[in-house]
Design an enzyme around this catalytic site. Sequence first.
Site, PDB file in Angstrom:
ATOM      1  N   LYS A 180       0.871  -1.182   0.000  1.00 49.49           N
ATOM      2  CA  LYS A 180       0.000   0.000   0.000  1.00 49.49           C
ATOM      3  C   LYS A 180       0.902   1.224   0.000  1.00 49.49           C
ATOM      4  O   LYS A 180       1.444   1.622   1.043  1.00 49.49           O
ATOM      5  CB  LYS A 180      -0.890   0.040   1.255  1.00 49.49           C
ATOM      6  N   GLU A 255      10.477   2.283  10.127  1.00 47.86           N
ATOM      7  CA  GLU A 255      11.475   3.339   9.934  1.00 47.86           C
ATOM      8  C   GLU A 255      10.733   4.662  10.006  1.00 47.86           C
ATOM      9  O   GLU A 255       9.802   4.891   9.234  1.00 47.86           O
ATOM     10  CB  GLU A 255      12.185   3.198   8.593  1.00 47.86           C
ATOM     11  N   CYS A 289      13.967  11.512   5.702  1.00 47.19           N
ATOM     12  CA  CYS A 289      14.131  11.229   7.133  1.00 47.19           C
ATOM     13  C   CYS A 289      15.583  11.428   7.543  1.00 47.19           C
ATOM     14  O   CYS A 289      15.871  11.621   8.720  1.00 47.19           O
ATOM     15  CB  CYS A 289      13.640   9.840   7.474  1.00 47.19           C
ATOM     16  N   GLU A 390      10.666  16.966  14.091  1.00 45.12           N
ATOM     17  CA  GLU A 390      10.964  16.789  12.663  1.00 45.12           C
ATOM     18  C   GLU A 390      10.091  17.741  11.843  1.00 45.12           C
ATOM     19  O   GLU A 390       8.870  17.726  11.968  1.00 45.12           O
ATOM     20  CB  GLU A 390      10.680  15.343  12.244  1.00 45.12           C
TER      21      GLU A 390
HETATM   22  N1  LIG Z   1      10.597   8.567   7.787  1.00 45.19           N
HETATM   23  C1  LIG Z   1      10.216   9.083   6.646  1.00 45.19           C
HETATM   24  O1  LIG Z   1      10.873   8.902   5.675  1.00 45.19           O
HETATM   25  C2  LIG Z   1       8.939   9.821   6.562  1.00 45.19           C
HETATM   26  C3  LIG Z   1       8.514  10.634   7.587  1.00 45.19           C
HETATM   27  N2  LIG Z   1       7.348  11.294   7.450  1.00 45.19           N
HETATM   28  C4  LIG Z   1       6.961  12.213   8.538  1.00 45.19           C
HETATM   29  O2  LIG Z   1       5.571  12.099   8.756  1.00 45.19           O
HETATM   30  C5  LIG Z   1       4.942  13.370   8.549  1.00 45.19           C
HETATM   31  C6  LIG Z   1       3.562  13.162   8.012  1.00 45.19           C
HETATM   32  O3  LIG Z   1       3.603  12.558   6.733  1.00 45.19           O
HETATM   33  P1  LIG Z   1       2.491  11.503   6.315  1.00 45.19           P
HETATM   34  O4  LIG Z   1       2.531  11.252   4.885  1.00 45.19           O
HETATM   35  O5  LIG Z   1       1.189  11.943   6.884  1.00 45.19           O
HETATM   36  O6  LIG Z   1       3.017  10.170   7.079  1.00 45.19           O
HETATM   37  P2  LIG Z   1       2.211   8.899   7.500  1.00 45.19           P
HETATM   38  O7  LIG Z   1       2.988   8.192   8.544  1.00 45.19           O
HETATM   39  O8  LIG Z   1       0.796   9.243   7.773  1.00 45.19           O
HETATM   40  O9  LIG Z   1       2.196   8.020   6.136  1.00 45.19           O
HETATM   41  C7  LIG Z   1       3.086   6.991   5.815  1.00 45.19           C
HETATM   42  C8  LIG Z   1       2.302   5.797   5.267  1.00 45.19           C
HETATM   43  O10 LIG Z   1       1.459   5.267   6.293  1.00 45.19           O
HETATM   44  C9  LIG Z   1       0.110   5.228   5.835  1.00 45.19           C
HETATM   45  N3  LIG Z   1      -0.796   5.402   6.963  1.00 45.19           N
HETATM   46  C10 LIG Z   1      -1.351   6.556   7.424  1.00 45.19           C
HETATM   47  N4  LIG Z   1      -2.173   6.294   8.475  1.00 45.19           N
HETATM   48  C11 LIG Z   1      -2.115   4.954   8.679  1.00 45.19           C
HETATM   49  C12 LIG Z   1      -2.731   4.077   9.602  1.00 45.19           C
HETATM   50  N5  LIG Z   1      -3.574   4.524  10.537  1.00 45.19           N
HETATM   51  N6  LIG Z   1      -2.458   2.755   9.529  1.00 45.19           N
HETATM   52  C13 LIG Z   1      -1.603   2.277   8.620  1.00 45.19           C
HETATM   53  N7  LIG Z   1      -0.999   3.058   7.692  1.00 45.19           N
HETATM   54  C14 LIG Z   1      -1.241   4.378   7.725  1.00 45.19           C
HETATM   55  C15 LIG Z   1       0.033   6.347   4.815  1.00 45.19           C
HETATM   56  O11 LIG Z   1      -1.082   6.197   3.960  1.00 45.19           O
HETATM   57  P3  LIG Z   1      -1.803   7.471   3.251  1.00 45.19           P
HETATM   58  O12 LIG Z   1      -0.813   8.581   3.252  1.00 45.19           O
HETATM   59  O13 LIG Z   1      -2.102   6.952   1.902  1.00 45.19           O
HETATM   60  O14 LIG Z   1      -3.019   7.755   4.024  1.00 45.19           O
HETATM   61  C16 LIG Z   1       1.366   6.160   4.107  1.00 45.19           C
HETATM   62  O15 LIG Z   1       1.290   5.070   3.211  1.00 45.19           O
HETATM   63  C17 LIG Z   1       5.904  14.113   7.640  1.00 45.19           C
HETATM   64  O16 LIG Z   1       5.731  15.488   7.742  1.00 45.19           O
HETATM   65  C18 LIG Z   1       7.218  13.646   8.171  1.00 45.19           C
HETATM   66  O17 LIG Z   1       7.567  14.370   9.323  1.00 45.19           O
HETATM   67  C19 LIG Z   1       6.582  11.163   6.331  1.00 45.19           C
HETATM   68  C20 LIG Z   1       6.960  10.401   5.291  1.00 45.19           C
HETATM   69  C21 LIG Z   1       8.211   9.669   5.315  1.00 45.19           C
HETATM   70  O1  LIG Z   2      18.798   9.481   2.596  1.00 39.79           O
HETATM   71  C1  LIG Z   2      18.270   8.625   1.916  1.00 39.79           C
HETATM   72  O2  LIG Z   2      18.673   8.341   0.796  1.00 39.79           O
HETATM   73  C2  LIG Z   2      17.108   7.797   2.442  1.00 39.79           C
HETATM   74  C3  LIG Z   2      16.112   8.635   3.148  1.00 39.79           C
HETATM   75  C4  LIG Z   2      14.944   7.865   3.630  1.00 39.79           C
HETATM   76  O3  LIG Z   2      14.978   6.684   3.802  1.00 39.79           O
HETATM   77  C5  LIG Z   2      13.697   8.552   3.929  1.00 39.79           C
HETATM   78  O4  LIG Z   2      13.649   9.780   3.863  1.00 39.79           O
HETATM   79  O5  LIG Z   2      12.716   7.857   4.212  1.00 39.79           O
END
Ligand SMILES: NC(=O)C1=CN([C@@H]2O[C@H](COP(=O)(O)OP(=O)(O)OC[C@H]3O[C@@H](n4cnc5c(N)ncnc54)[C@H](OP(=O)(O)O)[C@@H]3O)[C@@H](O)[C@H]2O)C=CC1
Ligand SMILES: O=C(O)CCC(=O)C(=O)O
Length: 488
Positions: A180, A255, A289, A390
């Site tokens: 997903k 992660e 991240c 973050e």
């Molecule tokens: N570590 C990283 O690389 C990332 C960190 N983030 C952080 O998170 C913040 C918010 O971003 P956001 O996109 O909302 O991140 P989310 O954690 O909401 O989304 C990541 C994934 O989880 C899914 N998801 C959302 N809610 C649920 C749930 N209740 N159960 C299972 N899966 C779920 C999302 O689906 P869908 O979006 O389709 O609803 C998406 O596929 C960012 O501003 C950033 O700070 C975000 C992205 C990557």
């Molecule tokens: O720095 C990278 O290439 C990976 C970053 C990453 O895994 C993320 O933002 O989720």
Amino acid sequence: MSSPTEIPTYLNYINGQWTPASTGEVEVRSNPANTNDKLGTIAMSSLDDLNLAVSSAKQASRAWKKLSGSARGDYLFKAAAILESRVDEIAETMTREMGKTFPEAKGETMRGVAILRYYAGEGMRSIGDVIPSTDSEALMLTTRVPLGVVGVITPWNFPVAIPIWKMAPALIYGNTVVIKPAAETGITGAKVIECFAAAGFPVGVVNLINGSGPVIGQGLVEHPDVHGITFTGSGAVGKRIGQWALARGAKYQLEMGGKNPVIVTADANLDLAVEATISGGLRSTGQKCTATSRVIVQSEVYEAFQDKLLQKVQQITVGDGMKDGIWMGPCANENQLNKVLSYIEKAKSEGGKLVAGGNRLQGEGYDQGYFVQPTVFSDVTTEMTIAQEEIFGPVLALMKVDSVEEALALANDVEYGLSASIFTTRIDHMLSFINEMEAGLVRINAESAGVELQAPFGGMKQSSSHSREQGRAAIEFYTSIKTVFIKS
Ligand SMILES: NC(=O)C1=CN([C@@H]2O[C@H](COP(=O)(O)OP(=O)(O)OC[C@H]3O[C@@H](n4cnc5c(N)ncnc54)[C@H](OP(=O)(O)O)[C@@H]3O)[C@@H](O)[C@H]2O)C=CC1
Ligand SMILES: O=C(O)CCC(=O)C(=O)O
């Protein structure tokens, strides 16, 4: 640019078929650089659709795990070749769907190709050890078996690389997959799966289901036939996923975020440190991240470093990532833009000194997009919100310290522990940093972002579930060890 009536629909991929959601519902995806540019629609699926996807993966599992590793690897090699042949098209979709510049999107897509090839090769490598038994007439060894069905939940910020660095090891070690992707990048996700479909994977081995996180993501985590869940995204969602998975005894890997520091010591090469801070902090509009967000500088060089940094920041070109000469694209969506702007306001109100940027970009080329200026705060202190949370945007917080010991204490003074860098020419500082920095990825004279696919990747503290992805480390999550004792 397509008109809304012409835009294509991207379906789910279940049991080897491109299938609409049973709800009949779709969501339109538009370009964060220009919201008038509509890319297409994705299916908004229901739990019924999810059940079909999981049951297809479950049915495919028995035959898939019986194949040899090299036979599974052949499918991954084919998917790699197909992805490579579509690199420009898929990179353009990524840029239009989430804003990253085209060269970065192309680099990420090629990284996906390299990851597929790396794990294809894993099918031919050792998966166990021979352990001497106390019985001299017995043979004792370990082998590894797949978990079964793996649920993959991915974010929008690396919509090709992250799905692939989760799916490729899952598949090579004999699991079947239901993915997903973030709805935000559902089209890029569908195009990645088109490459797997075209590679001829057996029916049911790879399934894609688009839909919302709270419905399809949570449904996947709670599904009794899903044996492992791998997730990248926010800490808030990740922690809930961990709890749900634990409650039903499923294996999970999370992660999550980072608040990654760069330390610049008095003896550092400042030009190198400035380049790396800009690249690590502002590329991909800071939406990694591993992005640098705190820059901890020794007082002797603080002013010189800041001057050089600001000079370079002024040169950054912001705009539509498909255009030549653009270095930084928009925020990926309106929520991200608002989140970044609210952190900027908070930093101002808490006493941070705004020394560059700080505003949404407006005017021609900007009004239909989610553009923000690259932003730098000076005189940030550790209790301020922008030093702790973050932001996931192009915002750097400069912090002044008197010693490397103080820098390390400050660097560790956050709940996260993903990546960290130091710029120094002194070996004693390097060694202190390696020993004392609480982060899964420590980098010396190199930016905080930038992960090599053959090395373990993951964080300490609140950044991960303490497991590691990528490289050979992936085998730990995607398999279970079986200890075998043989006697005639
Ligand atoms: N570590 C990283 O690389 C990332 C960190 N983030 C952080 O998170 C913040 C918010 O971003 P956001 O996109 O909302 O991140 P989310 O954690 O909401 O989304 C990541 C994934 O989880 C899914 N998801 C959302 N809610 C649920 C749930 N209740 N159960 C299972 N899966 C779920 C999302 O689906 P869908 O979006 O389709 O609803 C998406 O596929 C960012 O501003 C950033 O700070 C975000 C992205 C990557
Ligand atoms: O720095 C990278 O290439 C990976 C970053 C990453 O895994 C993320 O933002 O989720």
